[in-house]
Scaffold this motif. Structure first.
Motif, PDB file in Angstrom:
ATOM      1  N   ALA A 109      -2.605  16.802  -4.779  1.00  0.00           N
ATOM      2  CA  ALA A 109      -3.307  17.014  -6.046  1.00  0.00           C
ATOM      3  C   ALA A 109      -3.096  15.867  -7.020  1.00  0.00           C
ATOM      4  N   ASP A 110      -1.921  15.215  -6.946  1.00  0.00           N
ATOM      5  CA  ASP A 110      -1.633  14.170  -7.932  1.00  0.00           C
ATOM      6  C   ASP A 110      -1.282  12.808  -7.345  1.00  0.00           C
ATOM      7  N   SER A 111      -1.502  12.595  -6.056  1.00  0.00           N
ATOM      8  CA  SER A 111      -1.305  11.267  -5.474  1.00  0.00           C
ATOM      9  C   SER A 111      -2.257  11.067  -4.296  1.00  0.00           C
ATOM     10  N   MET A 112      -2.550   9.793  -4.021  1.00  0.00           N
ATOM     11  CA  MET A 112      -3.494   9.481  -2.962  1.00  0.00           C
ATOM     12  C   MET A 112      -3.240   8.054  -2.485  1.00  0.00           C
ATOM     13  N   VAL A 113      -3.387   7.846  -1.182  1.00  0.00           N
ATOM     14  CA  VAL A 113      -3.341   6.505  -0.602  1.00  0.00           C
ATOM     15  C   VAL A 113      -4.686   6.288   0.076  1.00  0.00           C
ATOM     16  N   LEU A 114      -5.376   5.220  -0.312  1.00  0.00           N
ATOM     17  CA  LEU A 114      -6.669   4.876   0.273  1.00  0.00           C
ATOM     18  C   LEU A 114      -6.541   3.628   1.129  1.00  0.00           C
ATOM     19  N   LYS A 115      -7.177   3.635   2.296  1.00  0.00           N
ATOM     20  CA  LYS A 115      -7.273   2.454   3.146  1.00  0.00           C
ATOM     21  C   LYS A 115      -8.689   1.943   3.023  1.00  0.00           C
ATOM     22  N   CYS A 116      -8.847   0.820   2.325  1.00  0.00           N
ATOM     23  CA  CYS A 116     -10.162   0.200   2.172  1.00  0.00           C
ATOM     24  C   CYS A 116     -10.261  -0.964   3.154  1.00  0.00           C
ATOM     25  N   SER A 117     -11.259  -1.806   3.018  1.00  0.00           N
ATOM     26  CA  SER A 117     -11.524  -2.869   3.996  1.00  0.00           C
ATOM     27  C   SER A 117     -10.308  -3.742   4.296  1.00  0.00           C
ATOM     28  N   PHE A 118      -9.602  -4.187   3.264  1.00  0.00           N
ATOM     29  CA  PHE A 118      -8.525  -5.144   3.488  1.00  0.00           C
ATOM     30  C   PHE A 118      -7.176  -4.698   2.938  1.00  0.00           C
ATOM     31  N   ASN A 119      -7.138  -3.628   2.147  1.00  0.00           N
ATOM     32  CA  ASN A 119      -5.900  -3.214   1.495  1.00  0.00           C
ATOM     33  C   ASN A 119      -5.728  -1.709   1.494  1.00  0.00           C
ATOM     34  N   TYR A 120      -4.481  -1.310   1.337  1.00  0.00           N
ATOM     35  CA  TYR A 120      -4.130   0.062   1.020  1.00  0.00           C
ATOM     36  C   TYR A 120      -3.924   0.125  -0.491  1.00  0.00           C
ATOM     37  N   PHE A 121      -4.456   1.178  -1.117  1.00  0.00           N
ATOM     38  CA  PHE A 121      -4.308   1.373  -2.543  1.00  0.00           C
ATOM     39  C   PHE A 121      -3.512   2.659  -2.782  1.00  0.00           C
ATOM     40  N   PHE A 122      -2.488   2.565  -3.625  1.00  0.00           N
ATOM     41  CA  PHE A 122      -1.589   3.672  -3.917  1.00  0.00           C
ATOM     42  C   PHE A 122      -1.880   4.162  -5.336  1.00  0.00           C
ATOM     43  N   LEU A 123      -2.294   5.428  -5.445  1.00  0.00           N
ATOM     44  CA  LEU A 123      -2.740   5.977  -6.719  1.00  0.00           C
ATOM     45  C   LEU A 123      -1.994   7.258  -7.067  1.00  0.00           C
TER      46      LEU A 123
END
Length: 125
Positions: A109-123
Motif C-alpha cells: 500500500a505504501d511502497s513500490m519497486v518498478l522495473k522500467c527499460s533501464f532502471n529499477y525505481f524505488f518509491l
C-alpha cells in the motif's frame, strides 16, 4: 528424496518472490509517490534521488525533481501514463508519444519497486 523436495520448494519460492505484481488499473498507483532511489539492478547499488511522481486520475504523471545543487533547484515535467495488461506504460518524453513499460516488481500500500527499460525505481507513499 527429501533433499530433492526441499530443493524444489526453495526453487519455487525464489521464482514466486521474483514474480512481477500485476496492476489491475491506475487506482493501484494513483496519488503521490516519493521516488527516493534508482538502480541498474534490483539488488545493485542504489543512487539516492529526490523526485515526486504524482499519478493523476486524468492519465497525467506529474514529475517534480529536486536538485539542491543544480541551477534550477526544481524541475517539473508532465507525461502521459496508462495501466494496461497489468503494467504501467509511461511516456519517455512529454508529447513524444513513445512509451516505456514498467513492471511492478514489489508493491504494498505504501511502497513500490518498478522495473522500467533501464532502471529499477524505488518509491514510497
Amino acid at each position: 528424496m527429501r533433499h530433492y523436495l526441499l530443493s524444489s520448494v526453495a526453487l519455487l519460492a525464489s521464482f514466486t518472490a521474483n514474480a512481477d505484481v500485476q496492476l489491475k488499473d491506475d487506482s493501484d498507483i494513483r496519488g503521490k509517490w516519493n521516488l527516493y532511489a534508482e538502480a541498474a539492478k534490483l539488488d545493485g547499488e542504489k543512487k539516492n534521488v529526490d523526485i515526486v511522481w504524482d499519478f493523476a486520475d486524468n492519465g497525467i504523471l506529474h514529475t517534480i525533481a529536486t536538485d539542491s545543487l543544480g541551477r534550477t533547484n526544481e524541475m517539473r515535467i508532465e507525461v502521459k501514463y496508462i495501466v494496461e495488461d497489468g503494467v504501467l506504460k509511461k511516456e519517455v518524453s512529454p508529447g513524444r508519444g513513445k512509451f516505456e513499460t514498467c513492471k511492478a516488481v514489489e508493491k504494498t500500500a505504501d511502497s513500490m519497486v518498478l522495473k522500467c527499460s533501464f532502471n529499477y525505481f524505488f518509491l514510497k507513499k
